[in-house]
Design an enzyme around this catalytic site. Structure first.
Site, PDB file in Angstrom:
ATOM      1  N   PHE B 125      36.104  32.818  43.206  1.00 59.12           N
ATOM      2  CA  PHE B 125      36.951  33.185  44.348  1.00 59.12           C
ATOM      3  C   PHE B 125      36.422  34.499  44.923  1.00 59.12           C
ATOM      4  O   PHE B 125      36.291  35.493  44.204  1.00 59.12           O
ATOM      5  CB  PHE B 125      38.411  33.326  43.933  1.00 59.12           C
ATOM      6  CG  PHE B 125      39.320  33.441  45.132  1.00 59.12           C
ATOM      7  CD1 PHE B 125      39.579  32.338  45.930  1.00 59.12           C
ATOM      8  CD2 PHE B 125      39.872  34.659  45.481  1.00 59.12           C
ATOM      9  CE1 PHE B 125      40.392  32.451  47.045  1.00 59.12           C
ATOM     10  CE2 PHE B 125      40.691  34.768  46.603  1.00 59.12           C
ATOM     11  CZ  PHE B 125      40.952  33.661  47.384  1.00 59.12           C
ATOM     12  N   ASP B 197      39.338  36.283  35.136  1.00 56.40           N
ATOM     13  CA  ASP B 197      40.318  36.096  36.204  1.00 56.40           C
ATOM     14  C   ASP B 197      41.058  34.792  35.904  1.00 56.40           C
ATOM     15  O   ASP B 197      40.470  33.708  35.968  1.00 56.40           O
ATOM     16  CB  ASP B 197      39.600  36.031  37.554  1.00 56.40           C
ATOM     17  CG  ASP B 197      40.562  35.844  38.714  1.00 56.40           C
ATOM     18  OD1 ASP B 197      41.702  35.395  38.483  1.00 56.40           O
ATOM     19  OD2 ASP B 197      40.178  36.139  39.858  1.00 56.40           O
ATOM     20  N   TYR B 222      51.880  33.797  41.316  1.00 55.94           N
ATOM     21  CA  TYR B 222      52.469  32.954  42.366  1.00 55.94           C
ATOM     22  C   TYR B 222      51.962  31.516  42.346  1.00 55.94           C
ATOM     23  O   TYR B 222      52.399  30.715  43.153  1.00 55.94           O
ATOM     24  CB  TYR B 222      52.287  33.563  43.761  1.00 55.94           C
ATOM     25  CG  TYR B 222      50.922  34.082  44.119  1.00 55.94           C
ATOM     26  CD1 TYR B 222      49.898  33.218  44.456  1.00 55.94           C
ATOM     27  CD2 TYR B 222      50.677  35.448  44.162  1.00 55.94           C
ATOM     28  CE1 TYR B 222      48.660  33.705  44.806  1.00 55.94           C
ATOM     29  CE2 TYR B 222      49.439  35.944  44.500  1.00 55.94           C
ATOM     30  CZ  TYR B 222      48.428  35.061  44.823  1.00 55.94           C
ATOM     31  OH  TYR B 222      47.195  35.554  45.171  1.00 55.94           O
ATOM     32  N   LYS B 223      51.049  31.214  41.450  1.00 56.20           N
ATOM     33  CA  LYS B 223      50.555  29.836  41.372  1.00 56.20           C
ATOM     34  C   LYS B 223      51.344  29.087  40.299  1.00 56.20           C
ATOM     35  O   LYS B 223      52.490  28.723  40.521  1.00 56.20           O
ATOM     36  CB  LYS B 223      49.049  29.867  41.092  1.00 56.20           C
ATOM     37  CG  LYS B 223      48.237  30.543  42.207  1.00 56.20           C
ATOM     38  CD  LYS B 223      46.754  30.578  41.876  1.00 56.20           C
ATOM     39  CE  LYS B 223      45.958  31.333  42.918  1.00 56.20           C
ATOM     40  NZ  LYS B 223      45.847  30.602  44.195  1.00 56.20           N
ATOM     41  N   ARG B 371      41.973  19.548  47.815  1.00 60.57           N
ATOM     42  CA  ARG B 371      42.326  20.086  46.505  1.00 60.57           C
ATOM     43  C   ARG B 371      43.768  19.726  46.185  1.00 60.57           C
ATOM     44  O   ARG B 371      44.654  19.881  47.036  1.00 60.57           O
ATOM     45  CB  ARG B 371      42.150  21.605  46.574  1.00 60.57           C
ATOM     46  CG  ARG B 371      42.129  22.309  45.253  1.00 60.57           C
ATOM     47  CD  ARG B 371      41.752  23.771  45.447  1.00 60.57           C
ATOM     48  NE  ARG B 371      42.811  24.486  46.167  1.00 60.57           N
ATOM     49  CZ  ARG B 371      43.005  25.814  46.068  1.00 60.57           C
ATOM     50  NH1 ARG B 371      42.203  26.564  45.320  1.00 60.57           N
ATOM     51  NH2 ARG B 371      43.968  26.394  46.744  1.00 60.57           N
TER      52      ARG B 371
END
Lengths: 412, 412
Positions: B125, B197, B222-223, B371
């Site tokens: 990312f 990460d 938040y995922k 995705r």
């Protein structure tokens, strides 16, 4: 000579009186700590529900677009700019003051290559100094933090090695206010850039960053802007620096094209390059309610009432609590102070705790300072009267002299 | 051969089925994007109201102590630690992933003096790479970012100059999962420290940071942890590094004695020195609801269902959408993937938009990737069936081939 009746008359004539109803203020509390955490705007409850239920709950990931989440830092920044004498595209709401100090500082020192001194004040809010120290230690390039105090006035501290001057517009302890235009001009004459920390002035004191010729500014939204506990901070970058300024906290929100997912960082144009990572949407969205309330007030009226409340407070404390060991620490000259007033008392901590127990909320700052915020959007002149009466009663009867008032909490 | 009925049978036997009721999921939506933003836990609405009305509204400044606001980053960090194979005092919830990458990186390079290479992956990312680039450019001490790709495998990239390896545990595009213990051991054999990460693994994949011998880790809430849009990130520091680790974003919340207001920074013991400025209380407090939901599930069951859902999804797409130009990008081996699955399609962007318009929410990542997050806490096997049927119908009838599905929003 003020009386409660004369205070009530001032309330009746107060052109800002109507704004009080925009805030939820608990019964039986006189809130003199809005300089630390502003109260809840009534609109924030519905805003919070809307973000939670409609935007997050029902909208889910789609709300990044449909609810404008991604634009919150710049959209709210443009709103706030109107209170700071700044233009659109110059302010973003993001991260914390500490982090924004780091960004401004890192950008500023690179705009002044060869100079190695960062000037600040020994008694400024310490996190600003900590961020300077963190940067200096990390860079290991011979930078130095030079602190002004009684022995080293600003005039002398700003020499030809000074790269950056980092100052609080209003001092967090004393309430002393710098003349931003004058001090910035001095820094510029010495070849330094000026970063202003507006934590204790934004929303309380007229600020005109452009007119003052400032270079960078940071501040928070949870004090006079009533954004909520720990609501995101802001950073302003003067238009003339925006294209050259680079800061090392270069996260994807500051990228020219964040969703291209390219492996190389390219800074966004303008102030957006001072954004870093994904922002707390709920906190940002709720902070808008406080901003909106502040924008409904004429800043000249706010300043006039702030000084009137402060004058009243100082006068009443000095007259009605005469004989007690109280010393005014805040400048007596209205032009030289912000919107809070501090008195020193040998038992300041216990006195404040006892006052809070009676519903008069101020706060305490080391050493021995009792600090009171005079916030024009929701305070009444009669509140000031009643607060001083509570203080007088407490002092006259040594009501603060109990073990429970001396006990320290985590946050004082 | 799966049928809708066999999927319904799996739902009936699902030991995690009861958790679905903890979330608000809109009618008519199949949510396959919990890997980007998890849904609203029902408890969050009441928590939000409580923080706004009772803590902020009624408690005002007192809530920093009485409601435990100041302890939120460490208290929630201790909770989260249980999902990461970490101990109490090792994790704080704070700031953003990007900022926490910077802190970990800055601390790590100072623990490996003399070494000047930071190794990462070209297709990680990008904000992680941007933070490395920002640090390198700022330091000007000859650091270099070395990116692994097809031409440069990790084995070769990690040479005697490597100070730090910074990797995503699960790749945000492909869903490929690293073996954390094995890769960390390789880094250590070469003398480098490992920063992980966990954005796409925390809460979805069993993580055992201590057992893996990792050095630092960062991630978001938040995922898969359903903390809310932009809810604060986290950072973990291995106990053995905590006393030596120094990071330059040294704000007052990381100070040994924040309320002493001393002008010199002294780092707090333990992971608290990785805190910086005042945190967004509302966002943090609400994030606890998602954490609590995740903690109620047995992580082994979560992993098993995640892989079962993913296997089902891959199988159904490949069989029922056969003949369409879909290519699986995610590793077919369950042990080598996280909890999302990506397919490449030449018109991926338009297909995803059309799917979203039908209530099946996945997302798109450049280039041409569709995705889909398979999140065990609230997804049913029948949801997977229905989602693939919607995709099949769309592909069979070119339902994506409309101008409105090709139009790009700000956030894709």
């Amino acid at each position: 000579m003020h009386t409660r009746e004369s205070c009530a008359a001032l309330d009746r004539d107060d052109p800002l009186a109507g704004l009080r109803q925009e805030f939820m203020l608990p019964e039986g509390v006189i809130y003199l700590d809005g300089n630390s955490l502003g109260p809840l705007p009534r609109a924030a409850l519905e805003r919070g529900r809307q973000v939670l239920v409609e935007q997050w709950g029902a909208g889910l990931i789609r709300s990044w677009n449909s609810a404008g989440w991604f634009e919150l830092p710049t959209r709210l920044g443009d709103k706030l700019a109107r209170l700071l004498g700044a233009g659109p595209g110059e302010v973003v709401l993001t991260d914390t003051i500490s982090l924004n100090v780091f960004k401004a500082l890192a950008a500023a020192v690179r705009l002044r290559p060869g100079r190695r001194v960062i000037v600040s004040e020994r008694d400024t809010f310490p996190t600003d100094l900590y961020m300077v120290q963190g940067m200096i230690e990390f860079l290991q390039q011979g930078y130095e933090l030079r602190l002004t105090d009684e022995d080293l006035p600003l005039e002398r501290a700003l020499d030809e090695d000074a790269a950056v001057l980092l100052l609080s517009h209003v001092n967090y302890r004393t309430g002393a206010l710098h003349d931003m235009a004058e001090v910035t001009a001095l820094a510029h004459r010495r070849g330094a850039l000026a970063i202003w920390d507006l934590a204790h002035s934004a929303g309380a004191v007229p600020v005109d960053l452009r007119a003052a010729g400032a270079d960078f500014a940071v501040g928070c939204t949870y004090k006079y802007l009533n954004g909520g506990p720990g609501s995101p901070a802001f950073i302003w970058v003067a238009g003339r620096h925006q294209d050259q300024a680079r800061q090392p906290l270069s996260g994807w929100w500051g990228h020219q094209a964040p969703f291209a997912m390219a492996p190389d960082y390219q800074p966004a144009p303008g102030v957006r390059r001072f954004l870093c990572g994904t922002q707390p949407v709920l906190a940002l969205a709720v902070a808008e309610c406080g901003l909106d309330a502040a924008l409904r007030a004429d800043m000249r009226l706010v300043r006039a009432k702030s000084l009137a409340l402060s004058d009243l407070f100082i006068d009443l404390v000095e007259r009605r609590c005469a004989g007690h060991p109280l010393t005014l620490v805040t400048p007596r000259d209205p032009a030289a102070r912000g919107s809070h007033v501090s008195f020193c008392h040998p038992e300041g901590y216990a006195v404040i705790q006892a006052l809070i127990a009676r519903g008069v909320i101020g706060d305490y700052r080391e050493p021995r300072l009792m600090r009171f915020g005079l916030t024009p959007l929701y305070l009444r002149y009669t509140d000031v009267w009643d607060a001083v009466e509570a203080l007088r009663d407490l002092l006259d009867n040594r009501g603060w002299d109990r073990p429970e008032h001396r006990q320290r909490g985590a946050v004082t």
